[in-house]
Design a protein around this motif. Sequence first.
Motif, PDB file in Angstrom:
ATOM      1  N   LEU A  84     -84.904 -43.815 -11.798  1.00  0.00           N
ATOM      2  CA  LEU A  84     -84.104 -42.645 -12.059  1.00  0.00           C
ATOM      3  C   LEU A  84     -83.800 -41.774 -10.604  1.00  0.00           C
ATOM      4  CD1 LEU A  84     -85.244 -41.527 -15.420  1.00  0.00           C
ATOM      5  CD2 LEU A  84     -83.233 -42.823 -14.988  1.00  0.00           C
ATOM      6  N   ALA A  85     -83.691 -42.564  -9.477  1.00  0.00           N
ATOM      7  CA  ALA A  85     -83.583 -41.767  -8.495  1.00  0.00           C
ATOM      8  C   ALA A  85     -82.019 -41.921  -7.766  1.00  0.00           C
ATOM      9  CB  ALA A  85     -84.374 -42.435  -7.274  1.00  0.00           C
ATOM     10  N   SER A  86     -81.754 -41.058  -6.779  1.00  0.00           N
ATOM     11  CA  SER A  86     -80.407 -41.289  -6.493  1.00  0.00           C
ATOM     12  C   SER A  86     -80.223 -42.480  -5.395  1.00  0.00           C
ATOM     13  CB  SER A  86     -79.823 -40.008  -5.666  1.00  0.00           C
ATOM     14  OG  SER A  86     -80.776 -39.752  -4.463  1.00  0.00           O
ATOM     15  N   PRO A 104     -99.274 -43.579 -11.989  1.00  0.00           N
ATOM     16  CA  PRO A 104     -99.099 -44.382 -13.246  1.00  0.00           C
ATOM     17  C   PRO A 104     -97.810 -44.839 -13.744  1.00  0.00           C
ATOM     18  CG  PRO A 104    -100.667 -42.661 -13.594  1.00  0.00           C
ATOM     19  CD  PRO A 104     -99.992 -42.403 -12.327  1.00  0.00           C
ATOM     20  N   ALA A 105     -96.720 -44.117 -13.447  1.00  0.00           N
ATOM     21  CA  ALA A 105     -95.593 -44.330 -13.839  1.00  0.00           C
ATOM     22  C   ALA A 105     -94.519 -45.031 -12.472  1.00  0.00           C
ATOM     23  CB  ALA A 105     -94.633 -43.072 -13.913  1.00  0.00           C
ATOM     24  N   GLY A 106     -95.426 -45.924 -11.460  1.00  0.00           N
ATOM     25  CA  GLY A 106     -94.698 -46.466 -10.809  1.00  0.00           C
ATOM     26  C   GLY A 106     -94.094 -47.651 -11.001  1.00  0.00           C
ATOM     27  N   PRO A 107     -92.780 -47.893 -10.982  1.00  0.00           N
ATOM     28  CA  PRO A 107     -92.142 -49.014 -11.680  1.00  0.00           C
ATOM     29  C   PRO A 107     -92.512 -50.312 -10.613  1.00  0.00           C
ATOM     30  CG  PRO A 107     -90.473 -47.706 -10.575  1.00  0.00           C
ATOM     31  CD  PRO A 107     -91.730 -46.872 -10.276  1.00  0.00           C
ATOM     32  N   MET A 108     -92.871 -50.255  -9.463  1.00  0.00           N
ATOM     33  CA  MET A 108     -93.086 -51.500  -8.810  1.00  0.00           C
ATOM     34  C   MET A 108     -94.280 -51.958  -9.048  1.00  0.00           C
ATOM     35  SD  MET A 108     -90.324 -52.327  -7.027  1.00  0.00           S
ATOM     36  CE  MET A 108     -89.482 -51.620  -8.700  1.00  0.00           C
ATOM     37  N   ILE A 109     -95.304 -51.048  -9.606  1.00  0.00           N
ATOM     38  CA  ILE A 109     -96.507 -51.790 -10.045  1.00  0.00           C
ATOM     39  C   ILE A 109     -96.493 -52.241 -11.482  1.00  0.00           C
ATOM     40  CG2 ILE A 109     -98.888 -50.727 -10.855  1.00  0.00           C
ATOM     41  CD1 ILE A 109     -98.190 -48.183  -8.930  1.00  0.00           C
ATOM     42  N   SER A 110     -95.530 -51.816 -12.100  1.00  0.00           N
ATOM     43  CA  SER A 110     -95.273 -52.361 -13.396  1.00  0.00           C
ATOM     44  C   SER A 110     -94.646 -53.814 -13.137  1.00  0.00           C
ATOM     45  CB  SER A 110     -94.163 -51.496 -14.254  1.00  0.00           C
ATOM     46  OG  SER A 110     -94.600 -50.193 -14.263  1.00  0.00           O
ATOM     47  N   LEU A 111     -93.576 -53.890 -12.256  1.00  0.00           N
ATOM     48  CA  LEU A 111     -93.193 -55.216 -11.881  1.00  0.00           C
ATOM     49  C   LEU A 111     -94.106 -56.340 -11.405  1.00  0.00           C
ATOM     50  CD1 LEU A 111     -90.356 -56.882 -11.571  1.00  0.00           C
ATOM     51  CD2 LEU A 111     -90.158 -55.948  -9.254  1.00  0.00           C
ATOM     52  N   GLY A 112     -94.764 -55.773 -10.397  1.00  0.00           N
ATOM     53  CA  GLY A 112     -95.699 -56.418  -9.716  1.00  0.00           C
ATOM     54  C   GLY A 112     -96.827 -57.151 -10.730  1.00  0.00           C
ATOM     55  N   ARG A 171     -89.725 -42.097 -22.291  1.00  0.00           N
ATOM     56  CA  ARG A 171     -89.981 -40.729 -21.675  1.00  0.00           C
ATOM     57  C   ARG A 171     -89.654 -39.822 -22.422  1.00  0.00           C
ATOM     58  NH1 ARG A 171     -85.699 -44.358 -21.041  1.00  0.00           N
ATOM     59  NH2 ARG A 171     -83.779 -43.560 -20.093  1.00  0.00           N
ATOM     60  N   LEU A 172     -89.993 -38.461 -22.525  1.00  0.00           N
ATOM     61  CA  LEU A 172     -89.784 -37.410 -23.280  1.00  0.00           C
ATOM     62  C   LEU A 172     -88.375 -36.842 -23.187  1.00  0.00           C
ATOM     63  CD1 LEU A 172     -92.863 -35.007 -22.556  1.00  0.00           C
ATOM     64  CD2 LEU A 172     -92.344 -36.360 -24.500  1.00  0.00           C
ATOM     65  N   HIS A 173     -87.560 -37.160 -22.185  1.00  0.00           N
ATOM     66  CA  HIS A 173     -86.106 -36.878 -21.989  1.00  0.00           C
ATOM     67  C   HIS A 173     -85.392 -38.006 -20.934  1.00  0.00           C
ATOM     68  CE1 HIS A 173     -86.648 -34.889 -18.022  1.00  0.00           C
ATOM     69  NE2 HIS A 173     -87.863 -34.322 -18.684  1.00  0.00           N
ATOM     70  N   ARG A 174     -84.265 -37.945 -21.466  1.00  0.00           N
ATOM     71  CA  ARG A 174     -83.483 -38.972 -20.743  1.00  0.00           C
ATOM     72  C   ARG A 174     -83.604 -39.394 -19.259  1.00  0.00           C
ATOM     73  NH1 ARG A 174     -76.696 -39.312 -20.443  1.00  0.00           N
ATOM     74  NH2 ARG A 174     -76.519 -41.433 -19.757  1.00  0.00           N
ATOM     75  N   HIS A 175     -83.851 -38.217 -18.717  1.00  0.00           N
ATOM     76  CA  HIS A 175     -83.945 -38.305 -17.172  1.00  0.00           C
ATOM     77  C   HIS A 175     -85.479 -38.016 -16.584  1.00  0.00           C
ATOM     78  CE1 HIS A 175     -79.800 -39.010 -16.415  1.00  0.00           C
ATOM     79  NE2 HIS A 175     -79.565 -37.863 -16.995  1.00  0.00           N
ATOM     80  N   GLY A 176     -86.275 -38.195 -17.422  1.00  0.00           N
ATOM     81  CA  GLY A 176     -87.743 -37.929 -17.471  1.00  0.00           C
ATOM     82  C   GLY A 176     -88.497 -39.136 -16.868  1.00  0.00           C
ATOM     83  N   ARG A 177     -89.640 -38.729 -16.245  1.00  0.00           N
ATOM     84  CA  ARG A 177     -90.511 -39.815 -15.482  1.00  0.00           C
ATOM     85  C   ARG A 177     -91.020 -40.821 -16.754  1.00  0.00           C
ATOM     86  NH1 ARG A 177     -95.680 -38.234 -11.932  1.00  0.00           N
ATOM     87  NH2 ARG A 177     -93.999 -37.666 -10.413  1.00  0.00           N
ATOM     88  N   SER A 178     -91.324 -42.127 -16.437  1.00  0.00           N
ATOM     89  CA  SER A 178     -91.748 -42.956 -17.330  1.00  0.00           C
ATOM     90  C   SER A 178     -92.959 -42.390 -18.061  1.00  0.00           C
ATOM     91  CB  SER A 178     -91.954 -44.508 -16.956  1.00  0.00           C
ATOM     92  OG  SER A 178     -90.611 -44.827 -16.267  1.00  0.00           O
ATOM     93  N   ALA A 179     -93.223 -42.259 -19.461  1.00  0.00           N
ATOM     94  CA  ALA A 179     -94.472 -42.315 -20.005  1.00  0.00           C
ATOM     95  C   ALA A 179     -95.044 -43.385 -20.391  1.00  0.00           C
ATOM     96  CB  ALA A 179     -94.154 -40.983 -21.014  1.00  0.00           C
ATOM     97  N   VAL A 180     -94.108 -44.448 -20.785  1.00  0.00           N
ATOM     98  CA  VAL A 180     -95.000 -45.572 -21.410  1.00  0.00           C
ATOM     99  C   VAL A 180     -93.789 -46.669 -20.741  1.00  0.00           C
ATOM    100  CG1 VAL A 180     -95.338 -47.168 -23.468  1.00  0.00           C
ATOM    101  CG2 VAL A 180     -95.621 -44.619 -23.546  1.00  0.00           C
ATOM    102  N   LEU A 181     -94.388 -47.652 -20.025  1.00  0.00           N
ATOM    103  CA  LEU A 181     -93.450 -48.769 -19.737  1.00  0.00           C
ATOM    104  C   LEU A 181     -94.268 -50.116 -20.081  1.00  0.00           C
ATOM    105  CD1 LEU A 181     -91.414 -48.939 -16.276  1.00  0.00           C
ATOM    106  CD2 LEU A 181     -92.337 -50.981 -17.682  1.00  0.00           C
ATOM    107  N   LEU A 182     -93.952 -50.962 -20.879  1.00  0.00           N
ATOM    108  CA  LEU A 182     -94.137 -52.254 -21.313  1.00  0.00           C
ATOM    109  C   LEU A 182     -93.069 -53.470 -20.859  1.00  0.00           C
ATOM    110  CD1 LEU A 182     -96.027 -50.131 -23.027  1.00  0.00           C
ATOM    111  CD2 LEU A 182     -96.203 -52.185 -24.766  1.00  0.00           C
ATOM    112  N   ILE A 183     -93.880 -54.482 -20.529  1.00  0.00           N
ATOM    113  CA  ILE A 183     -93.204 -55.594 -20.163  1.00  0.00           C
ATOM    114  C   ILE A 183     -94.017 -56.675 -20.623  1.00  0.00           C
ATOM    115  CG2 ILE A 183     -92.375 -57.108 -18.230  1.00  0.00           C
ATOM    116  CD1 ILE A 183     -92.113 -54.708 -16.491  1.00  0.00           C
ATOM    117  N   GLY A 184     -93.176 -57.681 -21.344  1.00  0.00           N
ATOM    118  CA  GLY A 184     -93.659 -58.905 -22.135  1.00  0.00           C
ATOM    119  C   GLY A 184     -93.139 -60.086 -21.352  1.00  0.00           C
TER     120      GLY A 184
END
Length: 257
Positions: A84-86, A104-112, A171-184
Amino acid sequence: MTEVISPAGPGMWRPGDAWLGGGTALFGEPRPELSRLLDLPSAGWDPLTVRDDGVEIAATCTIAELAAALAGPAIVRQCCDAFLASFKIWNVATVGGNLCAALPAGPMISLGSALDGVCTLIAASGRERQVPVAGFVTGAGRTVLRDGELLRSIFLPAAALRARTAYRRGRLHRHGRSAVLLIGRAEPGGGLTLTVTAATRRPRVLRFARPPHAGELAAALAAIPATEYVDDVHGHPAWRRHLTGYYAEQIRTELGR
Protein backbone atom coordinates in the motif's frame (compact mmCIF):
# COMPACT_ATOMS: atom_id res chain seq x y z
CA MET A 1 25.81 8.75 11.51
CA THR A 2 29.15 9.99 10.24
CA GLU A 3 29.93 8.08 7.05
CA VAL A 4 28.47 6.16 4.12
CA ILE A 5 30.65 3.49 2.51
CA SER A 6 29.77 3.02 -1.17
CA PRO A 7 30.02 0.49 -2.66
CA ALA A 8 30.18 -1.93 0.24
CA GLY A 9 30.55 -5.68 0.57
CA PRO A 10 31.40 -8.58 2.90
CA GLY A 11 34.35 -7.93 5.16
CA MET A 12 33.78 -4.18 5.47
CA TRP A 13 31.45 -4.33 8.46
CA ARG A 14 32.53 -3.21 11.92
CA PRO A 15 30.56 -2.57 15.14
CA GLY A 16 28.28 0.45 14.70
CA ASP A 17 27.66 -0.30 11.00
CA ALA A 18 24.41 -1.14 9.23
CA TRP A 19 23.84 -2.52 5.76
CA LEU A 20 21.84 -0.08 3.63
CA GLY A 21 19.37 -1.27 1.01
CA GLY A 22 16.63 1.16 0.03
CA GLY A 23 16.60 2.78 3.46
CA THR A 24 12.81 3.04 3.78
CA ALA A 25 12.87 1.02 7.02
CA LEU A 26 16.33 2.04 8.21
CA PHE A 27 15.51 5.76 8.03
CA GLY A 28 12.07 5.32 9.53
CA GLU A 29 13.20 5.89 13.12
CA PRO A 30 16.21 7.31 15.00
CA ARG A 31 19.20 4.98 15.21
CA PRO A 32 21.77 6.78 17.34
CA GLU A 33 23.79 3.58 17.80
CA LEU A 34 24.86 3.62 14.13
CA SER A 35 28.02 5.35 12.96
CA ARG A 36 28.32 4.12 9.36
CA LEU A 37 26.08 2.88 6.56
CA LEU A 38 27.35 0.26 4.11
CA ASP A 39 25.65 0.90 0.77
CA LEU A 40 24.65 -2.33 -0.99
CA PRO A 41 22.70 -1.10 -4.10
CA SER A 42 25.87 0.51 -5.44
CA ALA A 43 27.44 -2.98 -5.62
CA GLY A 44 25.48 -3.44 -8.85
CA TRP A 45 23.88 -6.84 -8.21
CA ASP A 46 21.48 -7.99 -10.94
CA PRO A 47 17.94 -7.60 -9.53
CA LEU A 48 16.76 -11.02 -10.75
CA THR A 49 18.48 -14.04 -12.24
CA VAL A 50 16.27 -16.64 -13.89
CA ARG A 51 17.54 -20.20 -13.58
CA ASP A 52 16.15 -23.53 -14.75
CA ASP A 53 15.18 -24.40 -11.19
CA GLY A 54 13.82 -21.02 -10.12
CA VAL A 55 14.53 -17.32 -9.68
CA GLU A 56 17.30 -15.70 -7.65
CA ILE A 57 16.20 -12.30 -6.31
CA ALA A 58 18.95 -9.98 -5.15
CA ALA A 59 18.40 -8.45 -1.74
CA THR A 60 18.77 -5.05 -3.45
CA CYS A 61 15.96 -5.77 -5.96
CA THR A 62 13.31 -3.08 -5.55
CA ILE A 63 9.61 -3.85 -5.23
CA ALA A 64 9.03 -2.17 -8.60
CA GLU A 65 11.65 -4.37 -10.26
CA LEU A 66 10.19 -7.50 -8.70
CA ALA A 67 6.62 -6.67 -9.77
CA ALA A 68 7.74 -5.95 -13.34
CA ALA A 69 10.04 -8.96 -13.76
CA LEU A 70 7.77 -11.59 -12.13
CA ALA A 71 4.44 -10.42 -13.50
CA GLY A 72 3.31 -13.99 -14.28
CA PRO A 73 2.53 -15.50 -10.86
CA ALA A 74 -0.43 -13.56 -9.41
CA ILE A 75 0.85 -14.06 -5.86
CA VAL A 76 3.91 -11.89 -6.56
CA ARG A 77 1.81 -8.86 -7.54
CA GLN A 78 -0.60 -9.47 -4.66
CA CYS A 79 2.24 -9.36 -2.15
CA CYS A 80 3.76 -6.28 -3.78
CA ASP A 81 0.38 -4.54 -3.58
CA ALA A 82 0.21 -5.37 0.13
CA PHE A 83 2.74 -2.58 0.71
CA LEU A 84 0.00 0.00 0.00
CA ALA A 85 2.88 2.32 -0.87
CA SER A 86 3.35 5.03 -3.46
CA PHE A 87 5.40 4.51 -6.62
CA LYS A 88 8.19 6.41 -4.89
CA ILE A 89 8.45 3.72 -2.21
CA TRP A 90 8.11 0.92 -4.78
CA ASN A 91 11.14 2.30 -6.63
CA VAL A 92 13.31 2.53 -3.51
CA ALA A 93 12.22 -0.16 -1.03
CA THR A 94 14.03 -3.47 -1.51
CA VAL A 95 13.04 -7.09 -1.10
CA GLY A 96 15.96 -7.71 1.25
CA GLY A 97 15.22 -4.64 3.32
CA ASN A 98 11.66 -5.81 3.90
CA LEU A 99 12.91 -9.18 5.13
CA CYS A 100 15.61 -7.69 7.37
CA ALA A 101 13.19 -5.23 8.97
CA ALA A 102 11.33 -8.37 10.12
CA LEU A 103 8.00 -6.64 10.65
CA PRO A 104 5.17 -9.17 11.01
CA ALA A 105 3.32 -7.42 8.17
CA GLY A 106 6.30 -7.53 5.78
CA PRO A 107 4.79 -8.81 2.50
CA MET A 108 8.12 -10.03 1.10
CA ILE A 109 8.38 -12.24 4.18
CA SER A 110 4.92 -13.58 3.32
CA LEU A 111 5.86 -14.19 -0.31
CA GLY A 112 9.18 -15.88 0.43
CA SER A 113 7.76 -18.07 3.18
CA ALA A 114 4.77 -19.16 1.10
CA LEU A 115 6.92 -20.13 -1.91
CA ASP A 116 9.58 -22.05 0.03
CA GLY A 117 12.11 -19.29 -0.53
CA VAL A 118 15.70 -19.69 0.64
CA CYS A 119 17.93 -16.83 1.79
CA THR A 120 21.64 -16.73 1.02
CA LEU A 121 23.56 -15.00 3.81
CA ILE A 122 27.19 -13.89 3.60
CA ALA A 123 29.37 -13.48 6.69
CA ALA A 124 32.15 -10.92 7.06
CA SER A 125 34.58 -13.75 6.27
CA GLY A 126 32.84 -14.33 2.94
CA ARG A 127 31.40 -17.66 4.02
CA GLU A 128 27.85 -18.30 2.79
CA ARG A 129 24.98 -20.13 4.41
CA GLN A 130 21.39 -20.80 3.34
CA VAL A 131 18.35 -20.28 5.56
CA PRO A 132 14.68 -20.78 4.59
CA VAL A 133 12.79 -17.49 4.47
CA ALA A 134 10.28 -18.95 6.93
CA GLY A 135 13.11 -19.43 9.43
CA PHE A 136 14.96 -16.19 8.67
CA VAL A 137 12.55 -14.10 10.77
CA THR A 138 12.47 -15.27 14.39
CA GLY A 139 10.18 -12.62 15.86
CA ALA A 140 9.01 -9.05 15.48
CA GLY A 141 12.12 -7.13 14.41
CA ARG A 142 14.37 -10.19 14.89
CA THR A 143 16.22 -12.33 12.35
CA VAL A 144 18.94 -14.98 12.33
CA LEU A 145 21.50 -12.50 10.96
CA ARG A 146 24.76 -12.47 12.91
CA ASP A 147 27.04 -9.48 13.43
CA GLY A 148 28.44 -8.39 10.08
CA GLU A 149 26.36 -10.86 8.10
CA LEU A 150 24.35 -9.62 5.11
CA LEU A 151 21.42 -10.95 3.12
CA ARG A 152 22.63 -11.46 -0.45
CA SER A 153 19.62 -13.00 -2.20
CA ILE A 154 16.39 -14.95 -1.99
CA PHE A 155 15.80 -18.00 -4.20
CA LEU A 156 12.25 -18.98 -5.19
CA PRO A 157 11.89 -22.51 -6.65
CA ALA A 158 10.25 -22.80 -10.07
CA ALA A 159 7.78 -25.44 -8.86
CA ALA A 160 6.46 -23.12 -6.14
CA LEU A 161 6.19 -20.21 -8.57
CA ARG A 162 4.10 -22.37 -10.92
CA ALA A 163 1.79 -23.66 -8.20
CA ARG A 164 -1.82 -22.60 -7.81
CA THR A 165 -2.19 -20.19 -4.89
CA ALA A 166 -4.90 -18.48 -2.88
CA TYR A 167 -4.42 -15.18 -1.06
CA ARG A 168 -6.31 -13.54 1.78
CA ARG A 169 -5.44 -10.31 3.56
CA GLY A 170 -7.23 -8.55 6.41
CA ARG A 171 -6.73 -5.10 7.94
CA LEU A 172 -8.74 -2.71 10.08
CA HIS A 173 -9.30 -0.19 7.30
CA ARG A 174 -8.79 0.00 3.55
CA HIS A 175 -5.37 1.63 3.61
CA GLY A 176 -4.18 0.05 6.85
CA ARG A 177 -1.24 -2.22 7.53
CA SER A 178 -1.85 -5.94 7.08
CA ALA A 179 -3.19 -7.51 10.26
CA VAL A 180 -3.60 -10.99 8.76
CA LEU A 181 -2.03 -12.30 5.54
CA LEU A 182 -2.54 -15.93 4.53
CA ILE A 183 -1.28 -17.67 1.42
CA GLY A 184 -2.27 -21.17 0.42
CA ARG A 185 -0.39 -23.24 -2.15
CA ALA A 186 -1.79 -26.34 -3.81
CA GLU A 187 0.63 -29.26 -3.75
CA PRO A 188 0.85 -32.27 -6.11
CA GLY A 189 -1.55 -34.98 -5.09
CA GLY A 190 -3.97 -32.59 -3.44
CA GLY A 191 -1.79 -31.51 -0.53
CA LEU A 192 -1.82 -27.99 0.87
CA THR A 193 0.79 -25.60 2.21
CA LEU A 194 -0.69 -22.75 4.24
CA THR A 195 1.43 -19.82 5.38
CA VAL A 196 0.28 -17.51 8.16
CA THR A 197 1.94 -14.09 8.39
CA ALA A 198 1.15 -10.57 9.64
CA ALA A 199 -1.10 -12.02 12.35
CA THR A 200 1.83 -13.80 14.03
CA ARG A 201 5.23 -12.57 15.18
CA ARG A 202 7.00 -14.83 12.72
CA PRO A 203 5.87 -16.86 9.71
CA ARG A 204 4.00 -20.06 10.40
CA VAL A 205 3.96 -22.65 7.62
CA LEU A 206 1.48 -25.53 7.88
CA ARG A 207 1.93 -28.47 5.50
CA PHE A 208 -0.62 -31.16 4.67
CA ALA A 209 0.44 -34.10 2.50
CA ARG A 210 -3.16 -34.71 1.45
CA PRO A 211 -6.27 -32.51 1.29
CA PRO A 212 -7.06 -31.59 4.91
CA HIS A 213 -10.61 -31.57 6.16
CA ALA A 214 -11.88 -28.61 8.16
CA GLY A 215 -11.15 -30.23 11.51
CA GLU A 216 -7.53 -31.01 10.61
CA LEU A 217 -6.93 -27.46 9.49
CA ALA A 218 -8.53 -26.00 12.61
CA ALA A 219 -6.43 -28.29 14.83
CA ALA A 220 -3.22 -27.23 13.09
CA LEU A 221 -4.07 -23.56 13.55
CA ALA A 222 -4.99 -24.15 17.19
CA ALA A 223 -1.44 -25.41 17.77
CA ILE A 224 -0.13 -21.88 17.17
CA PRO A 225 0.25 -20.42 20.69
CA ALA A 226 -2.10 -17.55 21.48
CA THR A 227 0.93 -15.53 22.61
CA GLU A 228 2.30 -15.65 19.06
CA TYR A 229 -0.46 -13.42 17.73
CA VAL A 230 0.52 -9.77 17.40
CA ASP A 231 -1.04 -7.20 19.72
CA ASP A 232 -0.77 -3.63 18.42
CA VAL A 233 -2.85 -0.75 17.05
CA HIS A 234 -3.47 -2.68 13.83
CA GLY A 235 -5.49 -5.43 15.50
CA HIS A 236 -6.27 -7.31 18.71
CA PRO A 237 -4.78 -10.83 18.98
CA ALA A 238 -8.18 -12.50 19.39
CA TRP A 239 -9.47 -10.80 16.24
CA ARG A 240 -6.35 -11.74 14.29
CA ARG A 241 -6.68 -15.34 15.42
CA HIS A 242 -10.36 -15.48 14.45
CA LEU A 243 -9.68 -13.96 11.03
CA THR A 244 -6.79 -16.38 10.48
CA GLY A 245 -9.14 -19.32 10.95
CA TYR A 246 -11.82 -17.74 8.78
CA TYR A 247 -9.45 -17.06 5.89
CA ALA A 248 -7.72 -20.43 6.24
CA GLU A 249 -11.02 -22.26 5.74
CA GLN A 250 -11.75 -20.13 2.66
CA ILE A 251 -8.35 -21.03 1.23
CA ARG A 252 -8.82 -24.73 2.01
CA THR A 253 -12.13 -24.69 0.15
CA GLU A 254 -10.82 -22.67 -2.78
CA LEU A 255 -7.76 -24.81 -3.44
CA GLY A 256 -9.63 -28.04 -2.80
CA ARG A 257 -11.91 -27.54 -5.78
